[in-house]
Write an enzyme that holds these catalytic residues in place. Structure first.
Site, PDB file in Angstrom:
ATOM      1  N   GLU A  88      46.759 -20.894 -44.159  1.00 48.42           N
ATOM      2  CA  GLU A  88      47.894 -21.090 -45.602  1.00 48.42           C
ATOM      3  C   GLU A  88      48.918 -21.287 -44.756  1.00 48.42           C
ATOM      4  O   GLU A  88      49.926 -20.429 -44.423  1.00 48.42           O
ATOM      5  CB  GLU A  88      48.187 -19.061 -45.961  1.00 48.42           C
ATOM      6  CG  GLU A  88      46.364 -18.755 -46.768  1.00 48.42           C
ATOM      7  CD  GLU A  88      46.534 -17.269 -46.974  1.00 48.42           C
ATOM      8  OE1 GLU A  88      47.181 -17.199 -47.027  1.00 48.42           O
ATOM      9  OE2 GLU A  88      45.790 -16.533 -47.606  1.00 48.42           O
ATOM     10  N   HIS A 143      47.995 -17.421 -52.974  1.00 46.49           N
ATOM     11  CA  HIS A 143      48.223 -15.729 -51.912  1.00 46.49           C
ATOM     12  C   HIS A 143      48.053 -14.678 -53.026  1.00 46.49           C
ATOM     13  O   HIS A 143      49.638 -14.029 -52.251  1.00 46.49           O
ATOM     14  CB  HIS A 143      47.489 -15.408 -50.909  1.00 46.49           C
ATOM     15  CG  HIS A 143      47.911 -14.664 -49.746  1.00 46.49           C
ATOM     16  ND1 HIS A 143      47.109 -14.681 -48.324  1.00 46.49           N
ATOM     17  CD2 HIS A 143      46.990 -13.055 -50.353  1.00 46.49           C
ATOM     18  CE1 HIS A 143      47.024 -13.818 -48.130  1.00 46.49           C
ATOM     19  NE2 HIS A 143      46.808 -12.583 -49.357  1.00 46.49           N
ATOM     20  N   ARG A 151      40.065 -12.345 -48.335  1.00 47.65           N
ATOM     21  CA  ARG A 151      40.156 -12.574 -46.456  1.00 47.65           C
ATOM     22  C   ARG A 151      39.950 -14.332 -46.226  1.00 47.65           C
ATOM     23  O   ARG A 151      38.322 -14.660 -47.220  1.00 47.65           O
ATOM     24  CB  ARG A 151      40.013 -12.009 -45.341  1.00 47.65           C
ATOM     25  CG  ARG A 151      41.124 -10.779 -45.147  1.00 47.65           C
ATOM     26  CD  ARG A 151      42.088 -11.363 -44.986  1.00 47.65           C
ATOM     27  NE  ARG A 151      43.226  -9.956 -44.543  1.00 47.65           N
ATOM     28  CZ  ARG A 151      44.060  -9.243 -45.498  1.00 47.65           C
ATOM     29  NH1 ARG A 151      43.737  -9.513 -47.039  1.00 47.65           N
ATOM     30  NH2 ARG A 151      44.619  -8.575 -45.588  1.00 47.65           N
TER      31      ARG A 151
END
Length: 528
Positions: A262, A280, A233
Site C-alpha cells: 500500500e 484502506h 489484509r
C-alpha cells in the site's frame, strides 16, 4: 518528564488526553523518514504510530529510552515485534476501536457491488441515463460466506442478518460458540463457502497459511454470480488470479480495501468496472479515529509510567517470581504453541497438554497459559496475553486438558501438546535440558531434535536419499542458512525434516521447495 512522540496523524482527542496527564509531554512530528526518525527517537520514552511509520530494527536500535510503542489501530505489520521484544519494548495496539467501522465498510462495499453504485454514478456524471444497464441485485435472501469469525467477522454477521441474508461461517482456527446461536451455518470445509455463497467476506489475519489462500482454483469453484469483499489484509487474495477471474467472468465482482503493498503497485483493478477499490478505509471514520487515538494515548501513558499494561502483543507470560525451570518451559511452550498454530490444518476440536518427569511436579499453570498464548495469537485479530487468553479460548469453545505424570518416558522431563482438528491430529514434544537449553524433540511421533529459535521450517516428506541436500541447495540459492536440523523417520517410508534458519525463506524459495518431488507438506514459522 516522559516524552511521547506521535509520528503519524492522530485525532486531537488523543493528543489532548496526553496533555492532561501529569509528567507526560506529547510531541507531534509526522512525515518522518526512517533516518529522520532514527535521529530523534532516542529522546523519547513512548511512540504512537498508525500505518505510515515503520518501527524497524534500525529505529529500535536508535531508540535507547523507548519503553513502549502504541499502534492506534489493529495491524502491527509495520512494527518489528521480535526485535522490540528483544529490546524490552512493549508493543500494544487498539483492536476494539475500529470494529464497527470496518464491519460497516464491508457492508458498504457489498451494497455498492450489488447495486452498481460506482459505475452508475460515473455514468450519470458523464451525461448518460442508463437505468437498465445498472440493474442490481438485492442482499435479502442471498447467502453470505464469512471467513473469519472474530470481532469484525461477527459484527458483519450481525449486520447481514439485518438484511435477511443467510450466513455461512468458517474460521481457520475455531468458531465462537455464539455463532450458531445467531443462526450461522458453521462449516468446516472452506470449499462449501466457495461453491455455495453469493457473497464472500474475509476477516482473517494474513500469515503463512492465509497468504494467497484464494486464487485461481478457488475462483473456479465459485458461482459466476458470486462477489467477494476483502477488508481484512492484503495478500489473502491472489490479485492477478482475481483479475483473471473477473476477466473470464468466473465471478461477478470484487471489492478490495486492502492490498499486499500500500499504495498498490498491482493495479489490475483499473480494467474492471465490477472491481471496487478503496484506499484502506475500513477504520477511517471520525468515530473510529477518535476511539483508537484516545485508547492509544491512555495505554501508552499507563505503560511508560509503570501502570497497568493493556493490549500488549509481547507481554510476558510468567512473572519474576516463577521458578527458573517453569520459566524455561513456559518460553518453550509458547513457541510450541506458535509452531502448532502454523502447522495444524482445520478448526480446532480439542487440545491436550502432557507434562512428564520433573516438570509435572511443579505448578505448571504458567506453562499452559504460555502455550495457549502461542496457539491463539497468530489466528486472532486481537492481542493475546496472560490477561485475556482464557476468555478468548472460551469464546472459541477451546478447552485445554492437562495431564501430569512424574514418571519420565524417553527423556527426564518433557512438555507435549496435542491438537485435534477436523483434518487430523498433530503433536509436538519439547524439553528443557538442565543447562536451560530448549529443544523440540518430536513432531507427530517422528523423533527429531532442533532448536526452537528464530524462523523454523518443518517438512513432511517421503523418506528417500537427497532430501537434506536438495533442501540445503534451495536454501543456499536464496541466501538462507540452516542453523540446526532434526530428521525423523518412520518405517512406513515417511520422514520429517525440521530446521531452524537464520532468516525466513521468501515466497520464491518456499514455492521452489514445495515443488520438490519428495515434499508432502511444508510449513514455516517465526519463533522469535
Amino acid at each position: 518528564m516522559y516524552k511521547i512522540l506521535i509520528s503519524d496523524k492522530l485525532a486531537q482527542e488523543g493528543v489532548d488526553i496526553l496533555n492532561s496527564i501529569d509528567g507526560v509531554e506529547p510531541v507531534v512530528n509526522t512525515g518522518l523518514s526512517e533516518d529522520e526518525l532514527c535521529e530523534i527517537i532516542g529522546e523519547y520514552d513512548g511512540l504512537i504510530i498508525r500505518s505510515a511509520t515503520t518501527v524497524s530494527e534500525k529505529v529500535l536500535a536508535a531508540a535507547t529510552k523507548l519503553k513502549a510503542v502504541a499502534r492506534a489501530g489493529v495491524g502491527v505489520d509495520n512494527i518489528n515485534i521480535p526485535e522490540a521484544t528483544r529490546k524490552g519494548v512493549i508493543v500494544m495496539n487498539t483492536p476494539g476501536g475500529n470494529t464497527t467501522s470496518a464491519a460497516e465498510h464491508t457492508m458498504a462495499l457489498m451494497l455498492s457491488l450489488s447495486r452498481n453504485v460506482v459505475p452508475a454514478c460515473n455514468s450519470l456524471k458523464a451525461g448518460a441515463w442508463d437505468r437498465k444497464k445498472y440493474t442490481g441485485n438485492q442482499l435479502c435472501g442471498k447467502t453470505l460466506g464469512v471467513i473469519g469469525m472474530g470481532r469484525i467477522g461477527m459484527s458483519v454477521v450481525k449486520m447481514a442478518l439485518g438484511f435477511d441474508m443467510k450466513i455461512m461461517g468458517y474460521d481457520p482456527f475455531a468458531v465462537p460458540e455464539k455463532a450458531k446461536e445467531m443462526g450461522v451455518q458453521v462449516v468446516t470445509d472452506l470449499n462449501e463457502i466457495y461453491k455455495t455463497a453469493d457473497y464472500i467476506s474475509l476477516h482473517i489475519p494474513r500469515n503463512e497459511q492465509t497468504t494467497n489462500m484464494i486464487g485461481a482454483e478457488q475462483f473456479k469453484m465459485m458461482k459466476p454470480t458470486a462477489r467477494i469483499v476483502n477488508c481484512a489484509r492484503g495478500g489473502i487474495i491472489n490479485e492477478p488470479d482475481l483479475y483473471a477471474a473477473l476477466e473470464a467472468g468466473e465471478i461477478a465482482g470484487a471489492a478490495l480495501d486492502v492490498f499486499p503493498k500500500e499504495p498498490p503497485t498491482e493495479t489490475g483493478f483499473t480494467k474492471h468496472d465490477n472491481c471496487l477499490v478503496t484506499p484502506h478505509l475500513g477504520a477511517s471514520t471520525e468515530e473510529a479515529q477518535i476511539e483508537v487515538a484516545v485508547e492509544a494515548a491512555q495505554i501508552i501513558a499507563d505503560a511508560i509510567k509503570g501502570g497497568p499494561i493493556r493490549n500488549a502483543l509481547n507481554a510476558p507470560a510468567v512473572g519474576a517470581a516463577t521458578p527458573k525451570v517453569v520459566t524455561g518451559y513456559a518460553e518453550l511452550a509458547q513457541k510450541i504453541g506458535r509452531l502448532m498454530a502454523a502447522t495444524i490444518v482445520g478448526p480446532v476440536k480439542s487440545v491436550q497438554v502432557d507434562y512428564r518427569g520433573s516438570i509435572a511436579e511443579k505448578d505448571i499453570s504458567a506453562v499452559t497459559t504460555a502455550f495457549s498464548i502461542g496457539l491463539l495469537q497468530a489466528n486472532l485479530d486481537v492481542p493475546v496475553n496472560i490477561v485475556n487468553v482464557g476468555l478468548l479460548a472460551k469464546e472459541r469453545g477451546i478447552t485445554i486438558d492437562e495431564l501430569k505424570n512424574a514418571d519420565s518416558k524417553d527423556i527426564a522431563s518433557s512438555f507435549t501438546a496435542q491438537v485435534a482438528t477436523d483434518k487430523g491430529t498433530r503433536s509436538i514434544t519439547g524439553t528443557v535440558y538442565s543447562e536451560g537449553v530448549a529443544r523440540i524433540v518430536s513432531i507427530d511421533g517422528y523423533m527429531v531434535e532442533f532448536s526452537p529459535e528464530g524462523p523454523v521450517m518443518v517438512i513432511f516428506n517421503d523418506d528417500k536419499p537427497g532430501v537434506i541436500g536438495s533442501v540445503g541447495t534451495v536454501c543456499g540459492q536464496h541466501g538462507v542458512n540452516i542453523c540446526t536440523m532434526g530428521v525423523g523417520q518412520k518405517t512406513d517410508g515417511t520422514a520429517v525434516l525440521a530446521v531452524s534458519l537464520d532468516k525466513k525463506p521468501g515466497e520464491e524459495a518456499i514455492a521452489q521447495m514445495k515443488k520438490l518431488d519428495f515434499v508432502n507438506e511444508l510449513y514455516t514459522c517465526d519463533l522469535c
